[in-house]
Write a protein that holds these residues in place. Structure first.
Motif, short mmCIF file in Angstrom:
data_model
loop_
_atom_site.label_atom_id
_atom_site.label_comp_id
_atom_site.label_asym_id
_atom_site.label_seq_id
_atom_site.Cartn_x
_atom_site.Cartn_y
_atom_site.Cartn_z
N ASP A 70 33.40 -14.01 49.82
CA ASP A 70 32.38 -13.21 50.49
C ASP A 70 32.73 -11.74 50.31
O ASP A 70 33.76 -11.27 50.79
CB ASP A 70 32.36 -13.56 51.98
CG ASP A 70 31.21 -12.87 52.72
OD1 ASP A 70 30.74 -11.83 52.22
OD2 ASP A 70 30.81 -13.36 53.77
N CYS A 98 31.76 -9.22 51.72
CA CYS A 98 31.78 -8.45 52.97
C CYS A 98 33.10 -8.61 53.72
O CYS A 98 33.33 -7.94 54.73
CB CYS A 98 30.63 -8.91 53.88
SG CYS A 98 28.99 -8.58 53.20
N ILE A 150 39.18 -11.93 66.22
CA ILE A 150 39.20 -13.33 66.65
C ILE A 150 40.61 -13.85 66.38
O ILE A 150 41.10 -13.78 65.25
CB ILE A 150 38.17 -14.16 65.88
CG1 ILE A 150 36.76 -13.61 66.12
CG2 ILE A 150 38.24 -15.63 66.31
CD1 ILE A 150 35.71 -14.18 65.18
N SER A 201 40.41 -18.05 70.29
CA SER A 201 39.98 -19.44 70.11
C SER A 201 41.22 -20.31 70.22
O SER A 201 42.10 -20.28 69.36
CB SER A 201 39.31 -19.61 68.74
OG SER A 201 38.90 -20.95 68.55
N ASP A 257 29.78 -25.75 66.08
CA ASP A 257 29.28 -25.32 67.39
C ASP A 257 30.28 -24.39 68.08
O ASP A 257 29.89 -23.44 68.77
CB ASP A 257 28.99 -26.54 68.27
CG ASP A 257 27.73 -27.27 67.86
OD1 ASP A 257 26.95 -26.72 67.06
OD2 ASP A 257 27.51 -28.40 68.34
N GLY A 307 32.31 -22.43 66.45
CA GLY A 307 32.18 -21.18 65.72
C GLY A 307 30.99 -20.36 66.20
O GLY A 307 31.08 -19.14 66.32
N ALA A 308 29.90 -21.04 66.49
CA ALA A 308 28.72 -20.33 67.00
C ALA A 308 29.00 -19.70 68.35
O ALA A 308 28.53 -18.60 68.65
CB ALA A 308 27.55 -21.31 67.10
N VAL A 321 31.93 -18.60 69.34
CA VAL A 321 32.77 -17.44 69.08
C VAL A 321 31.90 -16.24 68.69
O VAL A 321 32.08 -15.13 69.20
CB VAL A 321 33.80 -17.74 67.98
CG1 VAL A 321 34.50 -16.46 67.53
CG2 VAL A 321 34.82 -18.76 68.46
N VAL A 322 30.94 -16.47 67.80
CA VAL A 322 30.04 -15.39 67.38
C VAL A 322 29.27 -14.84 68.57
O VAL A 322 29.11 -13.61 68.73
CB VAL A 322 29.09 -15.89 66.28
CG1 VAL A 322 28.02 -14.84 65.98
CG2 VAL A 322 29.86 -16.25 65.02
N GLU A 323 28.80 -15.72 69.43
CA GLU A 323 28.04 -15.28 70.60
C GLU A 323 28.91 -14.43 71.52
O GLU A 323 28.44 -13.43 72.08
CB GLU A 323 27.50 -16.49 71.36
CG GLU A 323 26.64 -16.13 72.56
CD GLU A 323 26.08 -17.34 73.26
OE1 GLU A 323 25.57 -17.18 74.39
OE2 GLU A 323 26.16 -18.45 72.70
N LEU A 329 31.19 -12.45 70.72
CA LEU A 329 31.41 -11.13 70.14
C LEU A 329 30.33 -10.14 70.58
O LEU A 329 30.55 -8.93 70.58
CB LEU A 329 31.45 -11.21 68.62
CG LEU A 329 32.66 -11.92 68.01
CD1 LEU A 329 32.51 -12.03 66.51
CD2 LEU A 329 33.95 -11.19 68.37
N THR A 330 29.17 -10.65 70.94
CA THR A 330 28.08 -9.76 71.36
C THR A 330 27.75 -9.90 72.84
O THR A 330 27.16 -8.99 73.43
CB THR A 330 26.80 -10.07 70.55
OG1 THR A 330 26.47 -11.46 70.69
CG2 THR A 330 27.03 -9.77 69.07
#
Length: 253
Positions: free
Chosen positions: A12, A14, A39, A72, A150, A152-153, A155-157, A159-160
């Protein structure tokens, strides 16, 4: 201390990866500096000095000025106090110290066992060759198996939309035979549940993870954790059948 060694390029564009020793404060600080969030997940290593690793991570987070971090756990929410087991105590230290190291801190983990355990190398071959799911849980125990995606999702949530702690469960709790039936429906192959003892599970794991890690993981099933606090649990979206349909169940990959 040595500067962080740049790891091999990521697929990736990025992502800019670094390799850094979890006991190297300068290297971790350099890797964290400038990050909008970090993370953290400690390695699944029962022989490592995890308590010192946790202390170094906390010091690096504070020194680098990272504004937010998500820990995590890889398991449930750690207990409030150390229990004398370094693998657990490292997670206790990190969870307890995170709010003092960063302004916005979250701890997240699975509310139950990972579905990925059922398709890992030590399990997939047995399913393929013998049509059996061998696992150290009682057959009549409803278990909300968690898909790693799920978690991982979540964790992303975090962050915001930070929250102090969160546990991710599967969308429904299924017994062992019900899990086997869902995988059978998804794959079209005959699958049956077989409860095994923790020592038997350790023998399954050892050729793939080594004796120390296998014994450490199996010991978790000798002394199950108490039920999680329902107030912390959020359901994931991935059903066992949908998860199983996306796995490669061939004996060798």
């Amino acid at each position: 201390m040595a500067a962080p060694r740049r790891a091999r390029p990521s697929v990736d564009p990025c992502v800019e990866p670094f390799a850094a020793d979890l006991l190297d404060l300068d290297a971790l600080t350099a890797a964290y500096t400038g990050a909008a969030a970090v993370i953290v997940q400690l390695p699944l290593d029962f022989a490592a000095d995890g308590v010192r690793q946790a202390a170094t991570v906390l010091a690096a987070l504070a020194k680098s000025g990272v504004p937010r971090a998500v820990f995590s756990t890889g398991g449930g929410i750690p207990p409030a106090e150390p229990i004398g087991v370094p693998f657990v105590d490292a997670r206790v230290r990190l969870a307890a110290g995170l709010p003092g190291a960063v302004p916005l801190a979250s701890v997240v983990g699975p509310a139950s066992t990972y579905l990925e355990n059922l398709a890992a190398d030590w399990s997939r071959t047995i399913v393929h060759e013998h049509g059996e799911l061998r696992y150290p849980l009682p057959p009549d125990l409803p278990n909300p198996w968690v898909a790693a995606g799920d978690l991982g999702a979540a964790v992303v949530e975090l962050l915001t939309a930070p929250a102090a702690a969160r546990l991710v469960a599967g969308p429904s709790a299924l017994t062992g035979p019900e899990v086997a039936a869902e995988i059978e429906a998804a794959t079209g192959r005959r699958v049956r549940w077989q409860t095994i003892t923790p020592p038997e599970y350790a023998r399954m794991l050892a050729p793939h993870l080594g004796e120390v890690a296998a014994a450490g993981i199996a010991a978790v099933y000798e002394h199950p954790a108490p039920p999680p606090d329902p107030a912390l649990v959020v359901p994931g979206r991935t059903t066992v059948r949908a998860w199983a349909a996306g796995q490669d169940w061939a004996a060798g990959r």
